[in-house]
Motif scaffolding. Structure first.
Motif, mmCIF file in Angstrom:
data_model
loop_
_atom_site.group_PDB
_atom_site.id
_atom_site.type_symbol
_atom_site.label_atom_id
_atom_site.label_comp_id
_atom_site.label_asym_id
_atom_site.label_seq_id
_atom_site.Cartn_x
_atom_site.Cartn_y
_atom_site.Cartn_z
ATOM 1 N N ALA A 51 0.848 -1.194 0.000
ATOM 2 C CA ALA A 51 0.000 0.000 0.000
ATOM 3 C C ALA A 51 0.889 1.251 0.000
ATOM 4 N N LEU A 52 0.369 2.313 -0.609
ATOM 5 C CA LEU A 52 1.074 3.592 -0.622
ATOM 6 C C LEU A 52 0.528 4.490 0.483
ATOM 7 N N ALA A 53 1.405 5.292 1.073
ATOM 8 C CA ALA A 53 0.969 6.272 2.072
ATOM 9 C C ALA A 53 0.049 7.278 1.388
ATOM 10 N N THR A 54 -1.051 7.595 2.030
ATOM 11 C CA THR A 54 -1.997 8.544 1.440
ATOM 12 C C THR A 54 -2.132 9.813 2.280
ATOM 13 N N THR A 55 -1.151 10.075 3.137
ATOM 14 C CA THR A 55 -1.156 11.266 3.970
ATOM 15 C C THR A 55 -1.254 12.526 3.119
ATOM 16 N N ASP A 56 -2.148 13.414 3.500
ATOM 17 C CA ASP A 56 -2.322 14.718 2.844
ATOM 18 C C ASP A 56 -2.699 14.627 1.365
#
Length: 118
Positions: A51-56
């Motif tokens: 999974a990829l970080a989806t922060t902001d």
């Protein structure tokens, strides 16, 4: 803006990516071989192993043709071929696809491609 190179067995394309946590996380997985599969003439998508970080990151239901998106629910990259409203679902916009790549994917009779991302 950063770039991602997409290499098929016949051609290489450069995609301009926006700068955010999602594209940074994607680039940390490079080089990456990904099988992308056609879905109903709407997109080619490929599931990532991580999974990829989806922060902001801003998610949208208004999907535009000729763009690259990340769909967190499937851990998938979407090479979008048609404008769509996917409500109530959302994807995260990552960048613009070159016209030549969109044309190749729209006109192919193939159901999948193995692409190298770098």
């Amino acid at each position: 803006m950063s770039e991602m190179r997409v290499k098929t067995e016949l051609q290489t394309f450069d995609i301009k990516l926006i700068d955010n946590a999602v594209t940074a996380a994607l680039q940390h997985q490079f080089p990456l071989d990904l099988t992308i599969t056609a879905r109903a003439g709407v997109e080619f998508y490929g599931k990532l192993s991580d999974a990829l970080a989806t922060t902001d990151a801003t998610a949208t239901s208004q999907i535009k043709s000729g763009a690259l998106y990340y769909y967190p629910d499937w851990q998938a990259l979407s090479f979008q071929l048609k404008d769509l409203d996917i409500s109530p679902y959302t994807m995260i916009y990552l960048g613009e696809l070159p016209v030549q790549l969109v044309t190749l994917l729209q006109e192919t009779n193939r159901q999948d491609f193995i692409v190298n991302l770098s």
